[in-house]
Design a protein around this motif. Structure first.
Motif, short mmCIF file in Angstrom:
data_model
loop_
_atom_site.label_atom_id
_atom_site.label_comp_id
_atom_site.label_asym_id
_atom_site.label_seq_id
_atom_site.Cartn_x
_atom_site.Cartn_y
_atom_site.Cartn_z
N PRO A 8 0.81 -1.23 0.00
CA PRO A 8 0.00 0.00 0.00
C PRO A 8 0.84 1.27 0.00
CG PRO A 8 -0.10 -1.09 2.15
CD PRO A 8 0.54 -2.05 1.21
N VAL A 9 2.04 1.21 0.58
CA VAL A 9 2.92 2.39 0.57
C VAL A 9 3.32 2.74 -0.86
CG1 VAL A 9 5.18 3.29 1.24
CG2 VAL A 9 3.79 2.06 2.92
N VAL A 10 3.74 1.72 -1.62
CA VAL A 10 4.13 1.95 -3.02
C VAL A 10 2.94 2.45 -3.83
CG1 VAL A 10 4.89 0.81 -5.14
CG2 VAL A 10 6.02 0.30 -2.97
N THR A 11 1.78 1.85 -3.61
CA THR A 11 0.58 2.27 -4.33
C THR A 11 0.26 3.73 -4.04
OG1 THR A 11 -0.34 0.02 -4.20
CG2 THR A 11 -1.88 1.80 -4.68
N GLY A 12 0.31 4.12 -2.77
CA GLY A 12 0.04 5.51 -2.40
C GLY A 12 1.04 6.48 -2.98
N LEU A 13 2.32 6.11 -2.98
CA LEU A 13 3.36 6.99 -3.51
C LEU A 13 3.20 7.21 -5.02
CD1 LEU A 13 6.54 5.77 -1.58
CD2 LEU A 13 5.35 7.96 -1.32
N LEU A 14 2.85 6.16 -5.73
CA LEU A 14 2.64 6.29 -7.18
C LEU A 14 1.47 7.22 -7.47
CD1 LEU A 14 3.21 2.61 -8.40
CD2 LEU A 14 4.67 4.58 -8.84
N GLN A 15 0.39 7.07 -6.71
CA GLN A 15 -0.77 7.94 -6.90
C GLN A 15 -0.42 9.39 -6.56
OE1 GLN A 15 -3.81 7.17 -8.18
NE2 GLN A 15 -3.07 5.11 -8.58
N TRP A 16 0.37 9.58 -5.50
CA TRP A 16 0.77 10.93 -5.10
C TRP A 16 1.61 11.60 -6.18
CZ3 TRP A 16 5.90 12.49 -4.37
CH2 TRP A 16 6.05 13.80 -3.91
N TYR A 17 2.57 10.86 -6.74
CA TYR A 17 3.46 11.45 -7.74
C TYR A 17 2.69 11.77 -9.02
CZ TYR A 17 7.57 12.20 -10.66
OH TYR A 17 8.50 12.75 -11.48
N GLN A 18 1.76 10.90 -9.40
CA GLN A 18 0.97 11.15 -10.59
C GLN A 18 0.11 12.40 -10.41
OE1 GLN A 18 -1.47 7.84 -11.76
NE2 GLN A 18 -2.12 8.77 -13.68
N ALA B 293 -5.22 15.70 -4.35
CA ALA B 293 -3.88 15.13 -4.54
C ALA B 293 -3.36 14.54 -3.23
CB ALA B 293 -2.92 16.21 -5.05
N LEU B 294 -3.87 15.01 -2.11
CA LEU B 294 -3.48 14.46 -0.81
C LEU B 294 -4.38 13.30 -0.40
CD1 LEU B 294 -2.80 17.77 1.17
CD2 LEU B 294 -1.10 16.21 0.21
N ILE B 295 -5.67 13.43 -0.71
CA ILE B 295 -6.63 12.41 -0.29
C ILE B 295 -6.53 11.14 -1.13
CG2 ILE B 295 -9.10 11.89 -0.09
CD1 ILE B 295 -9.55 14.84 0.52
N THR B 296 -6.36 11.30 -2.45
CA THR B 296 -6.35 10.14 -3.34
C THR B 296 -5.26 9.12 -3.01
OG1 THR B 296 -7.29 11.48 -5.12
CG2 THR B 296 -6.22 9.42 -5.76
N PRO B 297 -4.00 9.53 -2.77
CA PRO B 297 -2.98 8.53 -2.41
C PRO B 297 -3.33 7.77 -1.13
CG PRO B 297 -1.95 10.61 -3.02
CD PRO B 297 -3.42 10.87 -2.91
N ILE B 298 -3.88 8.48 -0.14
CA ILE B 298 -4.26 7.82 1.10
C ILE B 298 -5.38 6.82 0.84
CG2 ILE B 298 -5.24 8.18 3.40
CD1 ILE B 298 -3.89 10.92 3.42
N GLY C 44 -4.02 3.86 -1.11
CA GLY C 44 -3.17 3.09 -0.21
C GLY C 44 -4.01 2.23 0.72
N TYR C 45 -5.13 2.78 1.21
CA TYR C 45 -6.02 2.02 2.09
C TYR C 45 -6.66 0.87 1.32
CZ TYR C 45 -9.97 0.82 5.04
OH TYR C 45 -10.89 0.13 5.80
N PHE C 46 -7.09 1.14 0.06
CA PHE C 46 -7.67 0.07 -0.75
C PHE C 46 -6.66 -1.05 -0.98
CE2 PHE C 46 -10.69 3.27 -3.00
CZ PHE C 46 -11.55 3.20 -1.91
N ALA C 47 -5.41 -0.66 -1.27
CA ALA C 47 -4.37 -1.66 -1.50
C ALA C 47 -4.10 -2.48 -0.25
CB ALA C 47 -3.08 -0.98 -1.97
N LEU C 48 -4.35 -1.90 0.91
CA LEU C 48 -4.18 -2.62 2.17
C LEU C 48 -5.26 -3.68 2.35
CD1 LEU C 48 -2.62 -2.73 4.94
CD2 LEU C 48 -4.37 -1.17 5.81
N GLN C 49 -6.46 -3.41 1.84
CA GLN C 49 -7.60 -4.29 2.06
C GLN C 49 -7.83 -5.31 0.95
OE1 GLN C 49 -9.16 -4.19 4.97
NE2 GLN C 49 -7.91 -2.44 5.62
N PHE C 50 -7.30 -5.03 -0.25
CA PHE C 50 -7.54 -5.91 -1.39
C PHE C 50 -6.35 -6.83 -1.64
CE2 PHE C 50 -10.53 -2.50 -3.29
CZ PHE C 50 -11.57 -2.98 -2.51
N PRO C 51 -6.54 -7.90 -2.43
CA PRO C 51 -5.44 -8.83 -2.72
C PRO C 51 -4.24 -8.14 -3.38
CG PRO C 51 -7.53 -9.79 -3.36
CD PRO C 51 -7.82 -8.37 -2.99
N VAL C 52 -3.06 -8.70 -3.15
CA VAL C 52 -1.83 -8.13 -3.69
C VAL C 52 -1.88 -8.04 -5.22
CG1 VAL C 52 0.65 -8.54 -3.98
CG2 VAL C 52 -0.42 -8.89 -1.75
N GLY C 53 -2.53 -9.01 -5.86
CA GLY C 53 -2.62 -8.99 -7.32
C GLY C 53 -3.36 -7.79 -7.85
#
Length: 264
Positions: free
Chosen positions: A178-188, A224-229, A232-241
């Motif tokens: 979820p950290v990587v997912t959030g960082l990618l969304q933040w940078y985009q 831009a601040l809310i979307t990464p969080i 990241g939360y979704f990535a924490l709750q959903f399967p790694v795939g």
């Protein structure tokens, strides 16, 4: 998944068939973790097909951002007269060759495909009954050659069906997902915001005072601040795939945004 609804027949089933074909290909080649590579290849293929639409959307947003100072001047010049504001805006759009709806149409076309792609990954990876999952998939495959005997969910030693929220039992390293997912969304989001900063700065310098239209930029900054969080939360709750798909989508979006930002 097996219910013959219009959504399933037009989008879900074709995607599952292509995913099964890629899985069988990697399995035939003896590649370890065939499902992970099948997800990667399917995501890249679909994003490649949608690439022209995404680029058109980003270019439209860039053109609209560049016109913001002029739009603000029009709003100030015809303050309180909505008819004159609309006429002047339309004239400006025609003069600059900008279509405000151009950014919406590509999004409307691509969203059903991307939602279906996400739903496929979620349904495949969230099913805890492997035998039932294989049986369900085999029912909707178009040709017998694609029939599955089993489905290996492991990819480089990682079970793609596991959720990062299970990090206490499966390993703390899962929190990196979820950290990587959030960082990618933040940078985009940061790249997208960089288009509007010069225009917003110029508009404020010209008008000297904050206009109601400028709140749109503030909303974008908050998103831009809310979307990464949120992602990241979704990535924490959903399967790694599913996060694997999201992160590929994020990387692809970053590359597209960088390319559009460099255009003159």
């Amino acid at each position: 998944m097996t219910n013959p609804t219009l959504w399933n027949q037009l989008l879900m089933w074709p995607i599952i068939n292509v995913l099964a074909a890629f899985y069988k290909l990697f399995e035939f080649l003896g590649v370890p973790g065939p499902l992970g590579f099948a997800i990667i290849l399917l995501t890249v293929v679909i994003l490649g097909v949608l690439h022209p639409l995404m680029i058109a959307q980003l270019r439209s947003a860039k053109k609209m951002s560049a016109l913001k100072p002029q739009l603000d001047e029009i709003a100030a010049r015809h303050k309180g007269d909505k008819a004159k504001i609309q006429q002047a805006q339309l004239a400006l759009y025609q003069e600059q060759g900008v279509n405000p709806a151009a950014g919406c149409l590509p999004l409307l076309i691509q969203m059903p495909v991307l939602i279906a792609l996400y739903n496929v990954f979620l349904q495949v990876l969230s099913n805890g009954n492997g035998q039932q999952l294989v049986s369900d998939i085999n029912q909707i495959l178009y040709v017998p050659a694609l029939q599955l005997t089993s489905l290996d969910l492991h990819f480089f030693g990682i079970n793609l069906g596991i959720k990062p929220s299970a990090w206490q039992t499966a390993g703390w390293w899962l929190l990196a997902v979820p950290v990587v997912t959030g960082l990618l969304q933040w940078y985009q989001a940061r790249l997208a915001l960089s288009l509007g900063k010069p225009a917003a700065t110029k508009a404020l310098a010209v008008n000297k005072e904050k206009k109601p239209e400028d709140t749109a930029m503030e909303v974008q900054r908050q998103m831009a601040l809310i979307t990464p969080i949120m992602f990241g939360y979704f990535a924490l709750q959903f399967p790694v795939g599913v996060a694997l798909y999201w992160n590929l989508f994020g990387l692809f979006g970053i590359m597209q945004q960088l390319a559009v930002n460099k255009e003159t």
